[in-house]
Design a protein around this motif. Structure first.
Motif, PDB file in Angstrom:
ATOM      1  N   SER A 160       1.158  -1.323  -0.225  1.00 30.85           N
ATOM      2  CA  SER A 160       0.190   0.675  -0.294  1.00 30.85           C
ATOM      3  C   SER A 160       0.592   1.587   0.296  1.00 30.85           C
ATOM      4  O   SER A 160       0.356   2.596  -0.219  1.00 30.85           O
ATOM      5  CB  SER A 160      -0.774   0.313   1.450  1.00 30.85           C
ATOM      6  OG  SER A 160      -2.152  -1.303   1.202  1.00 30.85           O
ATOM      7  N   GLU A 213      -9.780  -2.147   2.026  1.00 33.73           N
ATOM      8  CA  GLU A 213      -9.508  -3.022   3.222  1.00 33.73           C
ATOM      9  C   GLU A 213      -9.096  -2.435   3.880  1.00 33.73           C
ATOM     10  O   GLU A 213      -9.267  -2.468   5.179  1.00 33.73           O
ATOM     11  CB  GLU A 213      -8.263  -3.010   2.661  1.00 33.73           C
ATOM     12  CG  GLU A 213      -7.233  -4.152   3.366  1.00 33.73           C
ATOM     13  CD  GLU A 213      -6.181  -5.130   2.843  1.00 33.73           C
ATOM     14  OE1 GLU A 213      -4.755  -4.604   2.879  1.00 33.73           O
ATOM     15  OE2 GLU A 213      -5.909  -5.477   1.325  1.00 33.73           O
ATOM     16  N   GLU A 214      -9.009  -0.878   3.586  1.00 34.26           N
ATOM     17  CA  GLU A 214      -8.753   0.030   4.968  1.00 34.26           C
ATOM     18  C   GLU A 214      -9.691   1.228   4.496  1.00 34.26           C
ATOM     19  O   GLU A 214     -10.196   1.413   3.577  1.00 34.26           O
ATOM     20  CB  GLU A 214      -7.316   1.171   4.694  1.00 34.26           C
ATOM     21  CG  GLU A 214      -6.068   0.132   5.005  1.00 34.26           C
ATOM     22  CD  GLU A 214      -4.640   0.099   5.034  1.00 34.26           C
ATOM     23  OE1 GLU A 214      -3.904  -0.086   5.762  1.00 34.26           O
ATOM     24  OE2 GLU A 214      -4.368   0.611   3.795  1.00 34.26           O
ATOM     25  N   ARG A 249      -1.834   7.183   6.255  1.00 35.12           N
ATOM     26  CA  ARG A 249      -1.047   6.312   6.135  1.00 35.12           C
ATOM     27  C   ARG A 249      -0.156   7.916   5.064  1.00 35.12           C
ATOM     28  O   ARG A 249       1.063   8.072   4.853  1.00 35.12           O
ATOM     29  CB  ARG A 249      -0.622   5.597   4.907  1.00 35.12           C
ATOM     30  CG  ARG A 249       0.639   5.288   4.579  1.00 35.12           C
ATOM     31  CD  ARG A 249       0.258   4.318   3.064  1.00 35.12           C
ATOM     32  NE  ARG A 249       0.237   2.847   3.751  1.00 35.12           N
ATOM     33  CZ  ARG A 249      -1.073   2.317   3.738  1.00 35.12           C
ATOM     34  NH1 ARG A 249      -2.077   2.744   3.644  1.00 35.12           N
ATOM     35  NH2 ARG A 249      -1.492   0.934   3.784  1.00 35.12           N
ATOM     36  N   ASP A 258      -6.683  -2.177  -4.270  1.00 35.43           N
ATOM     37  CA  ASP A 258      -6.212  -2.300  -2.750  1.00 35.43           C
ATOM     38  C   ASP A 258      -7.273  -2.691  -2.064  1.00 35.43           C
ATOM     39  O   ASP A 258      -7.927  -2.671  -1.103  1.00 35.43           O
ATOM     40  CB  ASP A 258      -5.245  -1.238  -1.933  1.00 35.43           C
ATOM     41  CG  ASP A 258      -4.099  -1.741  -0.879  1.00 35.43           C
ATOM     42  OD1 ASP A 258      -4.073  -2.590  -0.617  1.00 35.43           O
ATOM     43  OD2 ASP A 258      -3.739  -0.918  -0.559  1.00 35.43           O
TER      44      ASP A 258
END
Ligand code: TYD
Ligand code: MG
Length: 469
Positions: free
Chosen positions: A105, A128-129, A137, A174
């Motif tokens: 990622s 996913e996130e 991030r 992702d």
């Protein structure tokens, strides 16, 4: 009435088809990998006979075919661009696989940040996130990363609709395992395949470059790997150990470039940092102790100096342990057998550990000699040096104890000389002897040239200790 055919089961690791479910795949012996298979496409009636009505087309000589020279979009991450073959090809589909936590990622977010900074339209789809996790991030990666638009979404339909609407040049998914489609469970072989196929069609028809992030299983294969690899243009593997800072990206398939290139990164607090001169890092930190040797290895078009370390210790166990990190276990077994048989090294009852420093993987046979000399040095307890610097070598070890030719002797030796290492030990280079190279023909000659004795360190003391006991 004809009986309806059952589609059976398919292994997510190797694609083996079985009629009945079983815990272990009969094809690759993996456990719990059989999943309900999609019905096999029924061959259209009359294939191979009876199919009529087609219009004959005229094949074109390749010379007259217009070769598309598309401008590649550089990600601005030199190590990644080199592995891709010079940047992202418009409309291509790249699969970026790696273990959880390796930095997929992060790498994808960095690439999008650079592309968007240069004015390319980008989109980051995270299944996913949450958006806020992705933002956190991005904050660590710098200001440009915050300009990347994000879509936190799990439904393939809405992802595709958004891509069609937004028309980004580069889109990151992702991950491919978190998108759901129809009734199939996200991450299942059927879903992953369908998601990939749909994104491929969307990308190709609209010239959107797709980067699909994929998790690999513990065994190192992407879920549904074989079935995806033939669909995509480029498969990148992100490797390394999570506990260590060095990571490598290599292409295992690339329709637009070589597959032998490797990019080296280091994970730091502000993201992944490219290691543009890995030789300096690896050779500079080499240990001067016994059991350490520098391997002049080739990673694609680039020579890299890597430290190989070995430890040889008397074994307490019936079956001595042989542990390899960064090299193939079978390769280590072969080198040890050759050392025992042709080098007359007493390794039969010793535990042997070999480690390639920095979390690097050496996949080429040219690493054999470095493994052999590191083990010999660890066995005798003598540190190996040449002209006062750590000893460097390369070469493949053959079963008869001969040293076999490996390509690019000149570039390997030149790299070692660049970092001030002494004479490099290696096999006959084929044409012309590079300056600063010591040519050896067998493992015995190599041991001699390295100046290592065949005695085990502390052998006498072990024996007397046993006698005393
Ligand atoms: P991540 O890219 O999320 O891995 P993946 O997508 O492959 O699962 O991050 C990998 C690890 O790197 C994570 O444990 C946190 C760490 N990390 C850093 O050390 N520095 C950073 O700047 C970032 C973004 C992550
Ligand atoms: Mg991730």
């Amino acid at each position: 009435m004809a009986k309806k055919k059952t589609p059976g089961f398919e292994c997510t690791a190797c694609g083996h088809r079985a009629l009945a479910w079983s815990g272990q795949c009969p094809g690759c012996s993996a456990w719990n990998t059989l999943e309900k298979a999609l019905p096999a496409p029924t061959p259209s009636a009359g294939v191979g006979g009876g199919l009529s009505g087609g219009v004959a087309a005229t094949p074109t000589p390749l010379r007259e075919v217009q070769a598309e020279r598309s401008e590649r979009a550089e990600t601005g991450i030199a190590e990644l661009d080199r592995v891709l073959g010079g940047g992202l090809v418009p409309g291509s589909l790249v699969l970026l696989g790696g273990a959880p936590g390796i930095g997929k990622s992060t790498l994808a977010a960095m690439a999008l940040a650079n592309l968007s900074e240069r004015g390319a339209g980008v989109l980051y789809v995270s299944g996913e996130e949450s958006a806020s996790q992705v933002r956190r991030r991005a904050e660590r990666l710098g200001d440009a990363a915050l300009d990347v638009p994000i879509l936190a979404e799990n439904s393939l339909e809405s992802v595709i609709a958004t891509i069609v609407e937004e028309r980004p040049q580069v889109c990151v998914i992702d991950s491919v395992q978190t998108l759901s489609v129809g009734d199939s469970a996200p991450g299942s072989l059927a879903a992953v395949r369908e998601v990939t196929q749909a994104l491929l069609e969307t990308g190709k028809s609209r010239d959107v470059t797709m980067i699909l992030v994929g998790h690999v299983t513990k065994e190192g294969s992407l879920a549904g790997p074989r079935s995806l690899e033939h669909l995509v243009d480029c498969v990148l593997h992100f490797e390394g150990e999570r506990e260590r800072s060095f990571r490598t990206v290599r292409a295992v398939k690339n329709r637009f470039g070589a597959t032998s290139e490797v990019g080296v990164f280091e994970m730091r607090s502000a993201g992944l940092v490219e290691v543009l001169d890995p030789s300096a890092r690896f050779a500079g930190e080499a240990s001067p102790a016994a059991g350490s040797v520098i391997c002049c290895s080739m990673e694609g078009t680039r020579p890299i100096l890597v430290e190989v370390q070995a430890l040889v210790a008397p074994s307490e166990a019936e079956l001595p342990r042989r542990t390899a990190t960064g090299i193939d276990r079978n390769r280590l077994a072969l080198v040890l057998a050759v050392l025992t048989r042709h080098g007359r090294l007493p390794l039969g009852s010793a535990d042997v550990f070999v480690n390639v420093v920095g979390g690097v993987r050496l996949d080429e046979p040219g690493a054999d000699l470095a493994v052999a000399l590191a083990v010999a040095s660890a066995n005798s307890g003598e540190a190996l040096q040449s002209e006062g610097r750590p000893l460097a070598c390369f070469g493949e070890v053959g079963l008869t104890g001969e040293l076999r030719y490996v390509a690019h002797a000149d570039r390997r030796v030149a790299e070692a000389r660049k970092f001030g290492l002494g004479s490099v030990i290696g096999p006959e280079p084929g044409e012309g002897k590079p300056k600063g190279m010591k040519i050896v023909g067998t493992i015995g000659e190599a041991l001699k040239a390295a100046g290592v004795s065949r005695q085990s360190a502390g052998r006498g003391t072990q024996r007397s200790a046993r006698r005393a006991a």
